[in-house]
Scaffold this motif. Sequence first.
Motif, PDB file in Angstrom:
ATOM      1  N   VAL A  41       0.851  -1.191   0.000  1.00 30.81           N
ATOM      2  CA  VAL A  41       0.000   0.000   0.000  1.00 30.81           C
ATOM      3  C   VAL A  41       0.885   1.239   0.000  1.00 30.81           C
ATOM      4  O   VAL A  41       1.927   1.274   0.640  1.00 30.81           O
ATOM      5  N   TRP A  42       0.446   2.247  -0.721  1.00 30.45           N
ATOM      6  CA  TRP A  42       1.183   3.485  -0.828  1.00 30.45           C
ATOM      7  C   TRP A  42       2.647   3.198  -1.171  1.00 30.45           C
ATOM      8  O   TRP A  42       2.943   2.519  -2.122  1.00 30.45           O
ATOM      9  N   ASN A  43       3.585   3.689  -0.384  1.00 26.43           N
ATOM     10  CA  ASN A  43       5.002   3.462  -0.672  1.00 26.43           C
ATOM     11  C   ASN A  43       5.585   2.277   0.091  1.00 26.43           C
ATOM     12  O   ASN A  43       6.788   2.034   0.030  1.00 26.43           O
ATOM     13  N   LEU A  44       4.728   1.568   0.808  1.00 25.65           N
ATOM     14  CA  LEU A  44       5.189   0.429   1.602  1.00 25.65           C
ATOM     15  C   LEU A  44       5.140  -0.847   0.781  1.00 25.65           C
ATOM     16  O   LEU A  44       4.174  -1.102   0.064  1.00 25.65           O
ATOM     17  N   THR A  45       6.197  -1.651   0.880  1.00 26.47           N
ATOM     18  CA  THR A  45       6.201  -2.954   0.206  1.00 26.47           C
ATOM     19  C   THR A  45       6.043  -4.060   1.235  1.00 26.47           C
ATOM     20  O   THR A  45       6.263  -3.866   2.430  1.00 26.47           O
ATOM     21  N   TYR A  46       5.650  -5.237   0.747  1.00 27.85           N
ATOM     22  CA  TYR A  46       5.509  -6.392   1.635  1.00 27.85           C
ATOM     23  C   TYR A  46       6.840  -6.736   2.293  1.00 27.85           C
ATOM     24  O   TYR A  46       6.895  -7.056   3.475  1.00 27.85           O
ATOM     25  N   ALA A  47       7.924  -6.651   1.526  1.00 26.81           N
ATOM     26  CA  ALA A  47       9.241  -6.984   2.066  1.00 26.81           C
ATOM     27  C   ALA A  47       9.628  -6.038   3.197  1.00 26.81           C
ATOM     28  O   ALA A  47      10.173  -6.463   4.220  1.00 26.81           O
ATOM     29  N   GLN A  48       9.355  -4.748   3.019  1.00 26.46           N
ATOM     30  CA  GLN A  48       9.666  -3.779   4.072  1.00 26.46           C
ATOM     31  C   GLN A  48       8.848  -4.057   5.328  1.00 26.46           C
ATOM     32  O   GLN A  48       9.366  -3.985   6.447  1.00 26.46           O
ATOM     33  N   ASN A  49       7.580  -4.376   5.127  1.00 26.31           N
ATOM     34  CA  ASN A  49       6.715  -4.688   6.265  1.00 26.31           C
ATOM     35  C   ASN A  49       7.191  -5.946   6.989  1.00 26.31           C
ATOM     36  O   ASN A  49       7.224  -5.997   8.227  1.00 26.31           O
ATOM     37  N   MET A  50       7.598  -6.950   6.220  1.00 24.88           N
ATOM     38  CA  MET A  50       8.093  -8.184   6.830  1.00 24.88           C
ATOM     39  C   MET A  50       9.398  -7.944   7.579  1.00 24.88           C
ATOM     40  O   MET A  50       9.654  -8.557   8.609  1.00 24.88           O
ATOM     41  N   ARG A  51      10.223  -7.041   7.052  1.00 25.20           N
ATOM     42  CA  ARG A  51      11.460  -6.697   7.756  1.00 25.20           C
ATOM     43  C   ARG A  51      11.152  -6.092   9.127  1.00 25.20           C
ATOM     44  O   ARG A  51      11.802  -6.432  10.117  1.00 25.20           O
ATOM     45  N   GLU A  52      10.150  -5.230   9.176  1.00 29.20           N
ATOM     46  CA  GLU A  52       9.770  -4.626  10.458  1.00 29.20           C
ATOM     47  C   GLU A  52       9.240  -5.693  11.420  1.00 29.20           C
ATOM     48  O   GLU A  52       9.542  -5.662  12.621  1.00 29.20           O
ATOM     49  N   GLU A  53       8.471  -6.626  10.899  1.00 30.05           N
ATOM     50  CA  GLU A  53       7.968  -7.723  11.734  1.00 30.05           C
ATOM     51  C   GLU A  53       9.130  -8.536  12.289  1.00 30.05           C
ATOM     52  O   GLU A  53       9.130  -8.931  13.461  1.00 30.05           O
ATOM     53  N   ALA A  54      10.118  -8.800  11.439  1.00 30.60           N
ATOM     54  CA  ALA A  54      11.285  -9.579  11.861  1.00 30.60           C
ATOM     55  C   ALA A  54      12.079  -8.846  12.938  1.00 30.60           C
ATOM     56  O   ALA A  54      12.556  -9.456  13.900  1.00 30.60           O
ATOM     57  N   ARG A  55      12.229  -7.539  12.760  1.00 29.53           N
ATOM     58  CA  ARG A  55      12.926  -6.741  13.775  1.00 29.53           C
ATOM     59  C   ARG A  55      12.229  -6.856  15.131  1.00 29.53           C
ATOM     60  O   ARG A  55      12.881  -6.981  16.172  1.00 29.53           O
ATOM     61  N   LEU A  56      10.911  -6.781  15.115  1.00 28.32           N
ATOM     62  CA  LEU A  56      10.141  -6.894  16.358  1.00 28.32           C
ATOM     63  C   LEU A  56      10.300  -8.265  17.007  1.00 28.32           C
ATOM     64  O   LEU A  56      10.131  -8.409  18.216  1.00 28.32           O
ATOM     65  N   LEU A  57      10.635  -9.248  16.176  1.00 29.86           N
ATOM     66  CA  LEU A  57      10.851 -10.609  16.684  1.00 29.86           C
ATOM     67  C   LEU A  57      12.307 -10.838  17.096  1.00 29.86           C
ATOM     68  O   LEU A  57      12.693 -11.951  17.432  1.00 29.86           O
ATOM     69  N   GLY A  58      13.103  -9.772  17.034  1.00 32.31           N
ATOM     70  CA  GLY A  58      14.479  -9.871  17.511  1.00 32.31           C
ATOM     71  C   GLY A  58      15.520 -10.228  16.481  1.00 32.31           C
ATOM     72  O   GLY A  58      16.656 -10.566  16.835  1.00 32.31           O
ATOM     73  N   ILE A  59      15.175 -10.143  15.198  1.00 35.66           N
ATOM     74  CA  ILE A  59      16.152 -10.452  14.148  1.00 35.66           C
ATOM     75  C   ILE A  59      16.974  -9.193  13.859  1.00 35.66           C
ATOM     76  O   ILE A  59      16.413  -8.139  13.557  1.00 35.66           O
TER      77      ILE A  59
END
Length: 199
Positions: free
Chosen positions: A79-97
């Motif tokens: 959506v907008w300027n956000l990509t799925y990969a960028q969103n998944m990266r943020e999810e991974a960061r929150l999981l401690g990666i």
Amino acid sequence: MKGIKTLLVFIIIICFVIMIYPLVLNGLANFLIIQDKLEKADVILVLAGDSNGERVEGAANLFKLGYAPKILMSGGPAVWNLTYAQNMREEARLLGIPDKDILIQDRSKSTYEDIKFSFRILKKINAKSVILVSSPYHMRRAVSLARKLYPKEGIKVIAFPCQKSEWKKEGWWLRHEATQPVIHEYMALFQYLLKGWLF
């Protein structure tokens, strides 16, 4: 008497169909799922497409268990300027990666492009093996694409679907949220087959 025999045959056929159809439908779901014996690899490749983060969680668990030193998130515009990969990266960061261990490929708009565009990154980092992570119902199509392209270039593909998926194969035809992915996958498999992208 003839009418009674016809009725009995009809009842037997109906009973047989009632008994056999769950086996057939479960077989359709089982065909979509591919899982290999887990082994260490150079990269964990995560494909976009789920709505609850189960693919990223599955990849993060594999990373923490030491199965690969890098995670490659693959998925283009969301959506907008956000990509799925960028969103998944943020999810991974929150999981401690750690951010340094996360790679992204954010140009793709389909499973075919996920595999194709990720290949370029895998070659660039000289990966020789990859653990492919996606939802269980998505594995047949994703793995077939990857195994048509990657082994030719010396990259081994290890299939490992999410172990904690919201999608359950048992009785999938009775639940809308489980039925839709199965129907979509068979339609996509047929389309990809016609285009020569599979097997």
